[in-house]
Scaffold this active site. Sequence first.
Site, short mmCIF file in Angstrom:
data_model
loop_
_atom_site.label_atom_id
_atom_site.label_comp_id
_atom_site.label_asym_id
_atom_site.label_seq_id
_atom_site.Cartn_x
_atom_site.Cartn_y
_atom_site.Cartn_z
N ARG A 105 0.83 -1.19 0.00
CA ARG A 105 0.00 0.00 0.00
C ARG A 105 0.87 1.25 0.00
O ARG A 105 1.71 1.43 0.88
CB ARG A 105 -0.90 -0.01 1.23
CG ARG A 105 -2.02 1.02 1.11
CD ARG A 105 -3.09 0.74 2.12
NE ARG A 105 -2.63 1.12 3.44
CZ ARG A 105 -3.43 1.64 4.37
NH1 ARG A 105 -4.68 1.83 4.12
NH2 ARG A 105 -2.96 1.95 5.54
N THR A 109 -0.83 7.59 -1.34
CA THR A 109 -2.10 7.52 -2.09
C THR A 109 -3.06 6.50 -1.47
O THR A 109 -4.24 6.50 -1.80
CB THR A 109 -1.83 7.09 -3.54
OG1 THR A 109 -1.29 5.76 -3.51
CG2 THR A 109 -0.86 8.02 -4.24
N ASP A 201 -3.56 -10.61 12.62
CA ASP A 201 -2.81 -10.54 11.36
C ASP A 201 -2.52 -11.96 10.89
O ASP A 201 -1.73 -12.69 11.49
CB ASP A 201 -1.50 -9.77 11.58
CG ASP A 201 -0.80 -9.51 10.25
OD1 ASP A 201 -0.46 -10.49 9.55
OD2 ASP A 201 -0.61 -8.34 9.90
N ASP A 204 1.20 -12.82 10.15
CA ASP A 204 2.00 -12.98 11.38
C ASP A 204 1.65 -14.28 12.09
O ASP A 204 2.53 -14.97 12.60
CB ASP A 204 1.75 -11.80 12.33
CG ASP A 204 2.52 -10.57 11.90
OD1 ASP A 204 3.48 -10.70 11.11
OD2 ASP A 204 2.16 -9.47 12.36
N1 URA Z 1 -5.19 -8.68 7.13
C1 URA Z 1 -5.04 -9.46 8.22
O1 URA Z 1 -4.10 -10.23 8.30
N2 URA Z 1 -5.95 -9.36 9.20
C2 URA Z 1 -7.00 -8.54 9.14
O2 URA Z 1 -7.80 -8.51 10.08
C3 URA Z 1 -7.14 -7.73 8.00
C4 URA Z 1 -6.22 -7.82 7.01
#
Ligand code: URA
Length: 210
Positions: A105, A109, A201, A204
């Site tokens: 990202r 922008t 995440d 992760d």
């Molecule tokens: N990406 C992720 O890993 N978790 C989320 O909650 C949103 C995007």
Amino acid sequence: MTDHLTIVTHPLVQHKLTLMRDKNTSTGEFRALLREISALLAYEVTRELELTTRAIETPMQEMDAPVLKGKKLALVSILRAGNGLLDGVLELIPSARVGFIGLYRDEATLKPVQYYCKLPEGLEDRLVIVVDPMLATGNSSAAAVDLLKAAGATNIRFMCLLAAPEGVARMAEAHPDVPIVTAALDKRLNDKGYILPGLGDAGDRMFGTK
Ligand code: URA
């Protein structure tokens, strides 16, 4: 597949998803569950693949038996978290071709920018299944599908573990022709774009990077 959003309510999928959501689930368990659940989701996403027949001989007699029609399908992983879904899907569809799309990202922008793209040839003749565990804002998913359409793909499906209403709406607006298969539709995004209640995440948690 005609519905834009399919939620796979199978009890095994729902049970495994709950284990994945639990913050006390270890990286190893998370990874194993991801592999199992992605095979179950792949079962649903491929439910309507076209069949033809092939003449074979069983030990008893000849028959025209059903086989998949057309070119091998293509799996496309959105890096990096999409890679966690590949093994499970490939267990079910071992001859699938595999592509990768990397997007980041742009902080100025807020738009997704491509940093990597390697796709199988002949996308125009293949069913293309895009895999990414989390459909959150939908920006990277929509951008990945833009790329695939520009590369010739016309028959695309999107497979994820969790979807947010915001991401589903974004995909419905940008790519109404791309059906989404998910294990759950969660409540909403938080102000950082994470899904609530979600599972944190996904990258992760599957790679143990946090
Ligand atoms: N990406 C992720 O890993 N978790 C989320 O909650 C949103 C995007």
